[in-house]
Enzyme design. Structure first.
Site, mmCIF file in Angstrom:
data_model
loop_
_atom_site.group_PDB
_atom_site.id
_atom_site.type_symbol
_atom_site.label_atom_id
_atom_site.label_comp_id
_atom_site.label_asym_id
_atom_site.label_seq_id
_atom_site.Cartn_x
_atom_site.Cartn_y
_atom_site.Cartn_z
ATOM 1 N N GLY A 273 32.401 36.892 41.960
ATOM 2 C CA GLY A 273 32.971 35.655 41.455
ATOM 3 C C GLY A 273 33.477 34.746 42.559
ATOM 4 N N ARG A 274 33.723 35.338 43.712
ATOM 5 C CA ARG A 274 34.184 34.491 44.827
ATOM 6 C C ARG A 274 33.583 34.986 46.142
ATOM 7 N NH1 ARG A 274 39.922 36.917 46.625
ATOM 8 N NH2 ARG A 274 39.526 38.961 45.755
ATOM 9 N N GLY B 151 36.709 30.820 42.528
ATOM 10 C CA GLY B 151 35.769 31.163 43.595
ATOM 11 C C GLY B 151 36.369 31.077 44.984
ATOM 12 N N ARG C 88 32.213 38.556 55.655
ATOM 13 C CA ARG C 88 32.264 40.014 55.628
ATOM 14 C C ARG C 88 30.876 40.562 55.925
ATOM 15 N NH1 ARG C 88 34.848 42.675 50.325
ATOM 16 N NH2 ARG C 88 33.058 41.850 49.213
ATOM 17 N N ASP D 186 34.217 48.977 40.730
ATOM 18 C CA ASP D 186 33.562 47.818 41.360
ATOM 19 C C ASP D 186 34.035 47.644 42.802
ATOM 20 O OD1 ASP D 186 35.959 47.160 39.739
ATOM 21 O OD2 ASP D 186 35.790 45.217 40.705
ATOM 22 N N ASN D 187 35.026 48.408 43.214
ATOM 23 C CA ASN D 187 35.479 48.347 44.607
ATOM 24 C C ASN D 187 35.145 49.634 45.348
ATOM 25 O OD1 ASN D 187 36.520 45.808 44.149
ATOM 26 N ND2 ASN D 187 38.562 46.549 43.657
ATOM 27 N N ASP E 167 36.883 46.010 50.065
ATOM 28 C CA ASP E 167 37.881 45.243 49.296
ATOM 29 C C ASP E 167 39.304 45.646 49.669
ATOM 30 O OD1 ASP E 167 35.972 43.693 48.238
ATOM 31 O OD2 ASP E 167 36.334 44.189 46.138
HETATM 32 P P1 AMP Z 1 38.767 42.355 42.763
HETATM 33 O O1 AMP Z 1 39.391 43.402 41.904
HETATM 34 O O2 AMP Z 1 39.734 41.486 43.457
HETATM 35 O O3 AMP Z 1 37.760 42.915 43.679
HETATM 36 O O4 AMP Z 1 38.004 41.364 41.778
HETATM 37 C C1 AMP Z 1 37.534 41.731 40.524
HETATM 38 C C2 AMP Z 1 36.607 40.692 39.960
HETATM 39 O O5 AMP Z 1 37.260 39.417 39.868
HETATM 40 C C3 AMP Z 1 35.359 40.442 40.776
HETATM 41 O O6 AMP Z 1 34.308 40.220 39.889
HETATM 42 C C4 AMP Z 1 35.696 39.189 41.549
HETATM 43 O O7 AMP Z 1 34.546 38.487 41.935
HETATM 44 C C5 AMP Z 1 36.520 38.421 40.529
HETATM 45 N N1 AMP Z 1 37.429 37.451 41.170
HETATM 46 C C6 AMP Z 1 38.557 37.735 41.842
HETATM 47 N N2 AMP Z 1 39.142 36.609 42.292
HETATM 48 C C7 AMP Z 1 38.360 35.574 41.912
HETATM 49 C C8 AMP Z 1 38.421 34.158 42.074
HETATM 50 N N3 AMP Z 1 39.415 33.557 42.725
HETATM 51 N N4 AMP Z 1 37.428 33.424 41.530
HETATM 52 C C9 AMP Z 1 36.429 34.002 40.867
HETATM 53 N N5 AMP Z 1 36.316 35.322 40.665
HETATM 54 C C10 AMP Z 1 37.266 36.110 41.175
HETATM 55 MG MG MG Z 2 36.294 43.663 44.305
#
Ligand code: AMP
Ligand code: MG
Length: 501
Positions: free
Chosen positions: A99-100, A133, A183, A259-260, A269
């Site tokens: 997502g980002r 994002g 990264r 997912d991490n 992550d």
């Molecule tokens: P994370 O647990 O931080 O690795 O993120 C979990 C999910 O949330 C992943 O699909 C990321 O891409 C999404 N995500 C986290 N922060 C953002 C953001 N600022 N904008 C869009 N997607 C996000």
């Molecule tokens: Mg993640």
């Protein structure tokens, strides 16, 4: 801040992309073009890594603000977001995806290894859902510091090639400066990538992904009689080894959702991650980990849980007979515990200077950890000072100071000396070996926090620079950086860490 770098001529830095993920079936990914930012400024460029990747470091440093912000897409890049699912704190989400983060493409590094180059924080993708994002500068600096520190510690991890400030605000609980981190990973394929396909019932896709992963990360398995079972076992082995290494340096990942969890076996992550100061097996820093699911000592079991989710996705490939597939998967997962224990005990024994094997070794290791816990002894300092104690009892003083009740450590030291007396190496050799596995410097949470505060509040990156410098040689004493080895003062202590998303 000097913004002259933003007045770019046309960037020319070439990157020899060789993109394989983009060739995988269309539903594995989605095109995602970085959204330009107004005033990008390159705050850090990792020259040695660029060279390892076979890139033109001079050209990239010159054009870095434009390239590493996503303002200019280098020729040959095929920017995309990867699709993945994930169990987040145990809850299954069938579609998350990048997502980002935007994968620019892949390069073959100077060792012939395929590596992903990805921008994190470069704008929305088709998977952004309600997110913007973007990434705030703080988490970008944190990931830069910690991922590079993990590499220097010798622990598999994604790397940081560059960090950029965007010149634009991001809106979280408060307004923060935006950043982008570039990264580099062996790949960004996660347990969640397999779960995404399994949740769609896409067995053909799973086979394509499993074959791709074998080819890219586990080439030794090719030609194996049961390649997908071998893949499960090999991934379990790497995960068990990785988490053992985390525990040996006091690392708490903080958000070990599926997912991490990278299938390559790299740490990925670095959101709410943190290192132990005082030893406490139940320690949790992450503000969102209310139940302590990802506490320090829970990590091995969670690693196994994540690997069970991985094995589940491959059931249709393990055997035509469903019950046989389940048996094979269960046996593989059951093997995780012994694998983890072997890696952890080997790591901990090395930390206390033991090379040979005796029955009481596990108890000896556990005895030290128990004494550390009772006395709230600093994890990193205890083991580093134990290296001095290994040279002779004259070196015990600084170690004893870490224990509120010194008699507690004295009792352990005498049992330890009796045991190390049966080791073949000399005291000096033992101490030297111990210093190669017990770091003097780890990225202490309060130091990261100080570096982020100075950068965010005052545009001062000097602490960030100093921290990166000292952490590049974690096993060397570096007297001029002695203060960085110290635990936090009570007023400096970081009690909570945040994802920063
Ligand atoms: P994370 O647990 O931080 O690795 O993120 C979990 C999910 O949330 C992943 O699909 C990321 O891409 C999404 N995500 C986290 N922060 C953002 C953001 N600022 N904008 C869009 N997607 C996000
Ligand atoms: Mg993640």
């Amino acid at each position: 801040m000097d913004h002259s770098q933003t007045k770019q001529q046309k960037p020319v830095a070439p990157i020899a992309f060789d993109n394989s993920y983009a060739r995988l079936p269309a539903h594995f990914h989605a095109a995602a073009v970085p959204t330009p930012v107004s005033e990008p400024w390159l705050i850090k460029f990792n020259r040695p890594l660029a060279e390892e990747l076979g890139l033109d470091a001079d050209a990239l440093e010159r054009d870095g603000a434009a390239i590493f912000s996503g303002n200019v897409i280098p020729e040959g890049a095929e920017p995309l977001g990867m699709a993945y699912a994930g169990h987040q704190f145990g809850q299954f989400v069938p579609l998350l995806g990048d997502g980002r983060a935007i994968l620019l493409g892949e390069v073959i590094d100077s060792n012939g290894k395929r590596r992903d180059i990805q921008l994190k924080g470069a704008g929305k993708t088709p998977y952004s859902r309600r997110g913007d994002g973007r990434a705030a500068l703080g988490p970008v600096l944190r990931e830069y510091i910690v991922s590079e520190a993990m590499f220097a510690l010798g622990i598999p991890a994604t790397r940081a090639l560059a960090a950029v400030v965007t010149g634009e605000p991001v809106y979280r609980e408060r307004v923060l400066p935006g950043g982008v981190i570039t990264r580099v990973a062996a790949s960004h394929i996660r347990v969640g990538t397999f779960q995404f396909l399994a949740a769609r019932g896409d067995t053909d896709g799973l086979k394509v992904l499993a074959d791709y992963v074998i080819d890219r990360h586990y080439p030794d398995i090719k030609g194996h009689e049961r390649p997908y079972l071998a893949l499960v076992e090999a991934a379990i082995e790497r995960q068990a080894s990785l988490i053992a290494r985390w525990l040996c340096v006091g690392f708490i990942h903080g958000v070990m959702n599926t997912d991490n969890c990278a299938i390559s076996g790299e740490t990925i992550d670095f959101g709410p991650c943190a290192f132990l100061d005082a030893y406490d097996p139940a320690k949790v820093f992450s503000s969102i980990d209310r139940g302590g699911r990802y506490a320090y000592a829970s990590q091995p079991a969670i690693g196994q849980w994540n690997m069970a989710r991985f094995a589940e996705t491959l059931l249709p490939l393990l055997d035509a007979e469903a019950s046989e597939a389940v048996n094979l998967a269960n046996d593989a997962i059951a093997g995780y515990g012994a694998r983890f224990q072997a890696h952890w005990l080997a790591g901990m024994k090395a930390k206390i200077g033991l090379q040979t094997e005796e029955d009481g070794d596990l108890d000896l290791v556990q005895g030290l950890l128990n004494a550390m816990h009772r006395n709230e002894a600093d994890f990193t300092l205890t083991f580093r000072r134990l290296c001095d104690a290994a040279e002779g009892s004259a070196g015990d003083g600084p170690l004893r100071e870490l224990f509120a009740n010194a008699a507690d450590i004295d009792a352990w030291l005498s049992a330890w000396r009796e045991r190390t007396g049966r080791e073949p190496l000399s005291d000096a050799q033992t101490a030297a070996a111990m210093r190669t596995v017990n770091p003097a410097f780890i990225p202490r949470n309060h130091r990261i926090e100080q570096a982020i505060r100075a950068a965010e509040d005052d545009g001062d990156f000097s602490l960030f620079e100093a921290l990166n410098d000292v952490l590049a040689k974690p096993y060397e004493d570096q007297p001029k950086f002695a203060a960085y080895a110290a635990p936090p003062q009570p007023s400096e202590e970081v009690l909570k860490t945040f994802c920063g998303t």
